[in-house]
Structure formats: structure tokens, C-alpha cells
Design a protein around this motif. Structure first.
Motif, PDB file in Angstrom:
ATOM      1  N   ARG A 329       0.830  -1.206   0.000  1.00 10.17           N
ATOM      2  CA  ARG A 329       0.000   0.000   0.000  1.00 10.17           C
ATOM      3  C   ARG A 329       0.865   1.257   0.000  1.00 10.17           C
ATOM      4  O   ARG A 329       0.614   2.197  -0.775  1.00 10.17           O
ATOM      5  CB  ARG A 329      -0.933   0.001   1.201  1.00 10.17           C
ATOM      6  CG  ARG A 329      -1.672   1.337   1.371  1.00 10.17           C
ATOM      7  CD  ARG A 329      -2.505   1.385   2.635  1.00 10.17           C
ATOM      8  NE  ARG A 329      -3.695   0.547   2.526  1.00 10.17           N
ATOM      9  CZ  ARG A 329      -4.674   0.567   3.414  1.00 10.17           C
ATOM     10  NH1 ARG A 329      -4.598   1.356   4.478  1.00 10.17           N
ATOM     11  NH2 ARG A 329      -5.723  -0.216   3.259  1.00 10.17           N
ATOM     12  N   VAL A 332       2.351   1.880  -3.353  1.00  8.98           N
ATOM     13  CA  VAL A 332       1.383   2.394  -4.321  1.00  8.98           C
ATOM     14  C   VAL A 332       1.068   3.864  -4.048  1.00  8.98           C
ATOM     15  O   VAL A 332       1.025   4.700  -4.959  1.00  8.98           O
ATOM     16  CB  VAL A 332       0.101   1.544  -4.293  1.00  8.98           C
ATOM     17  CG1 VAL A 332      -0.989   2.179  -5.154  1.00  8.98           C
ATOM     18  CG2 VAL A 332       0.394   0.128  -4.785  1.00  8.98           C
ATOM     19  N   LEU A 333       0.878   4.192  -2.789  1.00  6.83           N
ATOM     20  CA  LEU A 333       0.551   5.581  -2.438  1.00  6.83           C
ATOM     21  C   LEU A 333       1.734   6.512  -2.634  1.00  6.83           C
ATOM     22  O   LEU A 333       1.570   7.681  -2.998  1.00  6.83           O
ATOM     23  CB  LEU A 333       0.070   5.646  -0.986  1.00  6.83           C
ATOM     24  CG  LEU A 333      -1.251   4.944  -0.687  1.00  6.83           C
ATOM     25  CD1 LEU A 333      -1.560   5.005   0.806  1.00  6.83           C
ATOM     26  CD2 LEU A 333      -2.379   5.567  -1.494  1.00  6.83           C
ATOM     27  N   TRP A 338      -4.151   8.120   1.953  1.00  7.85           N
ATOM     28  CA  TRP A 338      -5.020   7.038   1.517  1.00  7.85           C
ATOM     29  C   TRP A 338      -6.424   7.568   1.262  1.00  7.85           C
ATOM     30  O   TRP A 338      -7.041   8.220   2.105  1.00  7.85           O
ATOM     31  CB  TRP A 338      -5.046   5.938   2.565  1.00  7.85           C
ATOM     32  CG  TRP A 338      -6.106   4.894   2.342  1.00  7.85           C
ATOM     33  CD1 TRP A 338      -7.263   4.733   3.035  1.00  7.85           C
ATOM     34  CD2 TRP A 338      -6.095   3.870   1.350  1.00  7.85           C
ATOM     35  NE1 TRP A 338      -7.982   3.675   2.547  1.00  7.85           N
ATOM     36  CE2 TRP A 338      -7.287   3.115   1.494  1.00  7.85           C
ATOM     37  CE3 TRP A 338      -5.208   3.502   0.343  1.00  7.85           C
ATOM     38  CZ2 TRP A 338      -7.592   2.032   0.691  1.00  7.85           C
ATOM     39  CZ3 TRP A 338      -5.511   2.433  -0.472  1.00  7.85           C
ATOM     40  CH2 TRP A 338      -6.690   1.692  -0.283  1.00  7.85           C
ATOM     41  N   ASP A 339      -6.948   7.314   0.048  1.00  9.03           N
ATOM     42  CA  ASP A 339      -8.287   7.724  -0.349  1.00  9.03           C
ATOM     43  C   ASP A 339      -9.097   6.456  -0.587  1.00  9.03           C
ATOM     44  O   ASP A 339      -8.956   5.794  -1.627  1.00  9.03           O
ATOM     45  CB  ASP A 339      -8.236   8.574  -1.604  1.00  9.03           C
ATOM     46  CG  ASP A 339      -9.608   9.148  -1.966  1.00  9.03           C
ATOM     47  OD1 ASP A 339     -10.596   8.806  -1.281  1.00  9.03           O
ATOM     48  OD2 ASP A 339      -9.687   9.918  -2.925  1.00  9.03           O
ATOM     49  N   GLN A 340      -9.929   6.095   0.391  1.00  7.33           N
ATOM     50  CA  GLN A 340     -10.676   4.843   0.316  1.00  7.33           C
ATOM     51  C   GLN A 340     -11.597   4.809  -0.904  1.00  7.33           C
ATOM     52  O   GLN A 340     -11.686   3.785  -1.588  1.00  7.33           O
ATOM     53  CB  GLN A 340     -11.501   4.672   1.580  1.00  7.33           C
ATOM     54  CG  GLN A 340     -12.251   3.346   1.672  1.00  7.33           C
ATOM     55  CD  GLN A 340     -11.325   2.161   1.838  1.00  7.33           C
ATOM     56  OE1 GLN A 340     -10.346   2.254   2.573  1.00  7.33           O
ATOM     57  NE2 GLN A 340     -11.640   1.054   1.185  1.00  7.33           N
ATOM     58  N   LYS A 342     -11.227   6.248  -3.736  1.00  6.99           N
ATOM     59  CA  LYS A 342     -10.481   6.164  -5.001  1.00  6.99           C
ATOM     60  C   LYS A 342     -10.109   4.732  -5.341  1.00  6.99           C
ATOM     61  O   LYS A 342     -10.122   4.337  -6.509  1.00  6.99           O
ATOM     62  CB  LYS A 342      -9.230   7.022  -4.896  1.00  6.99           C
ATOM     63  CG  LYS A 342      -8.365   7.005  -6.152  1.00  6.99           C
ATOM     64  CD  LYS A 342      -7.150   7.917  -5.983  1.00  6.99           C
ATOM     65  CE  LYS A 342      -6.293   7.885  -7.248  1.00  6.99           C
ATOM     66  NZ  LYS A 342      -5.081   8.757  -7.104  1.00  6.99           N
ATOM     67  N   TYR A 343      -9.786   3.919  -4.302  1.00  9.92           N
ATOM     68  CA  TYR A 343      -9.295   2.572  -4.559  1.00  9.92           C
ATOM     69  C   TYR A 343     -10.374   1.504  -4.405  1.00  9.92           C
ATOM     70  O   TYR A 343     -10.085   0.319  -4.555  1.00  9.92           O
ATOM     71  CB  TYR A 343      -8.116   2.274  -3.642  1.00  9.92           C
ATOM     72  CG  TYR A 343      -6.880   3.072  -3.990  1.00  9.92           C
ATOM     73  CD1 TYR A 343      -6.021   2.676  -5.004  1.00  9.92           C
ATOM     74  CD2 TYR A 343      -6.584   4.249  -3.289  1.00  9.92           C
ATOM     75  CE1 TYR A 343      -4.897   3.420  -5.327  1.00  9.92           C
ATOM     76  CE2 TYR A 343      -5.471   5.003  -3.610  1.00  9.92           C
ATOM     77  CZ  TYR A 343      -4.624   4.585  -4.623  1.00  9.92           C
ATOM     78  OH  TYR A 343      -3.523   5.312  -4.940  1.00  9.92           O
ATOM     79  N   ASP A 344     -11.615   1.889  -4.078  1.00 10.25           N
ATOM     80  CA  ASP A 344     -12.714   0.921  -3.993  1.00 10.25           C
ATOM     81  C   ASP A 344     -13.174   0.503  -5.407  1.00 10.25           C
ATOM     82  O   ASP A 344     -13.134   1.279  -6.339  1.00 10.25           O
ATOM     83  CB  ASP A 344     -13.894   1.515  -3.228  1.00 10.25           C
ATOM     84  CG  ASP A 344     -13.645   1.449  -1.718  1.00 10.25           C
ATOM     85  OD1 ASP A 344     -12.748   0.658  -1.314  1.00 10.25           O
ATOM     86  OD2 ASP A 344     -14.343   2.174  -0.979  1.00 10.25           O
TER      87      ASP A 344
END
Length: 344
Positions: A329, A332-333, A338-340, A342-344
Motif C-alpha cells: 500500500r 502504491v501511495l 489514503w483515499d478509500q 479512489k481505490y474501492d
């Protein structure tokens, strides 16, 4: 650090060289600075002890002086031989580290093409030579230490025999004082070859470090005389030419480049143009020079002739994979929040 990153694009052994600097050369320079003064203090200390022995035993110490004058050149000889073995060993260590640094990043290819035996033989060949030099180095050290601990008792025995039969009755004051002086004499005999070895290794390490610091590095952009120089900014998330001013872009006309490590290999570019806002894909077979073209635009190739102009800001994503020592993670970031959603 900046020099190391720039040289890494033109020298395959750069990683091995940096590892050697950090792991051994810096420590050798420190040890050499610590041991350097023993090179001149040890002979003076030995001469002072011999002077006290001469005052104490008069001419009875002449046979012992002969033994010491015989051993001191041997100490210098052993120190010189150990230095030579150490320098050869350092070259072999650098060679082995270079091979290992070449194999480890490409271990999947090595396994895929079953090249393990070849590289294993290359590494073992260097390692066997390292072990041979290490054996002789240890043998020289054993002989040297044996001389250090055997010579003072032998010299004292020769002096006592000569004093007893030619001078006078050996008394405790003379005997114990002489033994004490010989025990002190062991110290300069020990530190002298050690100081020689440390000073020589420090000198060799300084030469390697000086050669690295004085090595020419490629410029940020290898532009021509009328070129506008760009600034190189590493961006792991984008390989686009972004934020270009009006004069930005790349223009190559009838240029010939060669790699700094291989002047016999040439890259010929009849014409290449990239204007601001353009999306250009360079396609070709393996070994055609696609990556070399990018390296030329970045200034990592030596231009022999032709016209070249590169301007604007450049972001470059190399083919070499690189991961942080963090979670998937975090890689990747890459420092972003962290933008939940965006990655859902």
C-alpha cells in the motif's frame, strides 16, 4: 548521492563500488589515520629502549642488538608482503561484488535460462583466489606475531649469557630491569607492521575515493551550443513531458552518440523531434537503441557530432524496478494520503 545516481546510469559496477566505499574503504581510512604515527614513533621507541639496555649492560647488549637489527627489517618485509596481499585481495573483493551485483537484480533471468552454473563458477573462481590470498596473509601474520613474542626472550637470553661470562655476575637488578625493557620492546614490534598495513590500505582507499570523486559525470542534458538546458526531476508516477515552456521540446539532427563505458558502440540518429504537447512512442526490436535514445536525451550519452537541443522539464521513469522497504500500500501511495473511495 547525486553523483552516485548519475554514474549509476553509465557504469554497471557503480553499486558494487558504493558498497565497497561504505563497507570497507571508509573504515580503512579511519584506521590509517589512527595508526599512521606509529610509523615514526615505533622506531624511536625501540631506539630509546635499546639505549637504556646499552646503558644498563654496556657492550654485553651488542649480540642482542644484532638480533634486533635482524628482526626489524623482517618486520618491515612481512608488513610489506601483507600490504601486497591485502591490496590484491581488495581487487578480488571488488570484482566478486561486481559480479554479485550484476547477478542478483537479474536472478529471474539467470534461473530462467539456467545460467546458475556459469555465474557460480565465475564467483567461485574469484573466491578461491581470495581464499588463497587470505591463507598466505594469515601465514604472514602468524610468522610476524611469532617473531614479536619470540625475539625479546631470545635477545634477553643472548644478553644474559654474554653478561654472565664476559662482564660480571648477573644480579636481579640487571636481570629484571632488562626483562621489563624487553617486554616494553614488544609494543613497537607489534604496531610497526600493523601501522604499515593500515597506512597502505588507507592510501589505496583514498586513491579509489579520489578517482570516484574526480570522475566525470554526464550533464543533465547533453545539449548543443545553442541549446536551452532543462532540469531533470524524477517522478515515479509519470513519464510525460509536463509543464513545458514555449521553447521546450527535443530536436536531434544527424547526431551520433556513444556510451561512456563503451566508446566503440555508436547510436546514430538521423532526425528526432518532439514538440510540446506531443505524445511520441519509440518502437523497435530489442537492441535497436530505444533506451539509448532516452539516455541521450537525459545527457547520459557522449555526443560525438550533430545538432541537439533539449529544453523544458523532464520526468523519467526508468526500466529498473524500485521498491521502498514498506508495505505494498505504501509503495502504491508513494507518500500520498489514503483515499478509500479512489481505490474501492
Amino acid at each position: 548521492t547525486q553523483k552516485a545516481f548519475r554514474l549509476n546510469t553509465v557504469r554497471a559496477d557503480q553499486a558494487a563500488g558504493i558498497v565497497n566505499f561504505v563497507s570497507s574503504d571508509i573504515q580503512k581510512i579511519y584506521d590509517g589515520a589512527m595508526e599512521l604515527h606509529y610509523l615514526w614513533t615505533a622506531p624511536f621507541e625501540a631506539a630509546a629502549i635499546l639505549g637504556l639496555l646499552g646503558y644498563l649492560t654496556n657492550d654485553s647488549m651488542l649480540p642482542g642488538l644484532g638480533v634486533i637489527l635482524l628482526v626489524l627489517p623482517l618486520q618491515y618485509f612481512f608488513g610489506w608482503k601483507i600490504i601486497q596481499l591485502k591490496l590484491k585481495g581488495a581487487e578480488l573483493v571488488a570484482s566478486r561484488s561486481s559480479v554479485i551485483q550484476e547477478v542478483l537484480p537479474a536472478i529471474k533471468l539467470v534461473k530462467y535460462y539456467a545460467w546458475e552454473n556459469f555465474f557460480e563458477e565465475q564467483i567461485n573462481k574469484v573466491r578461491r583466489e581470495e581464499l588463497r590470498l587470505s591463507f598466505w596473509n594469515a601465514a604472514m601474520k602468524v610468522v610476524n606475531v611469532a617473531c614479536v613474542f619470540c625475539v625479546p626472550p631470545m635477545t634477553a637470553f643472548v644478553i644474559f649469557v654474554n653478561y654472565e661470562f664476559n662482564k660480571a655476575r648477573l644480579v636481579s637488578a640487571v636481570a629484571f630491569t632488562t626483562l621489563s625493557l624487553f617486554n616494553i620492546l614488544r609494543f613497537p614490534l607489534v604496531v610497526l607492521p600493523k601501522a604499515l598495513r593500515a597506512a597502505s590500505e588507507a592510501r589505496a582507499s583514498l586513491q579509489r575515493l579520489e578517482a570516484y570523486l574526480l570522475e566525470d559525470t554526464p550533464a543533465t542534458t547533453a545539449t548543443g551550443a545553442a541549446a536551452t538546458r532543462g532540469t531533470l526531476s524524477a517522478s515515479p508516477s509519470s513519464a510525460k513531458l509536463c509543464g513545458l515552456p514555449a521553447a521546450a521540446g527535443a530536436h536531434l539532427d544527424n547526431t551520433v552518440f556513444h556510451h561512456p563505458a563503451n566508446p566503440n558502440w555508436h547510436l546514430h540518429i538521423p532526425r528526432f523531434d518532439v514538440r510540446p504537447g506531443q505524445v511520441v512512442a519509440v518502437v523497435g526490436r530489442i537492441g535497436a537503441g530505444k533506451s539509448s535514445l532516452i539516455q541521450a536525451l537525459l545527457g547520459n550519452m557522449v555526443k560525438e557530432h550533430g545538432a541537439m537541443q533539449v529544453g523544458g522539464r523532464i520526468s523519467y521513469v526508468p526500466q529498473n524496478p524500485w521498491l521502498q522497504n514498506l508495505s505494498v500500500r505504501d509503495n502504491v501511495l508513494f507518500g500520498e494520503e489514503w483515499d478509500q473511495a479512489k481505490y474501492d
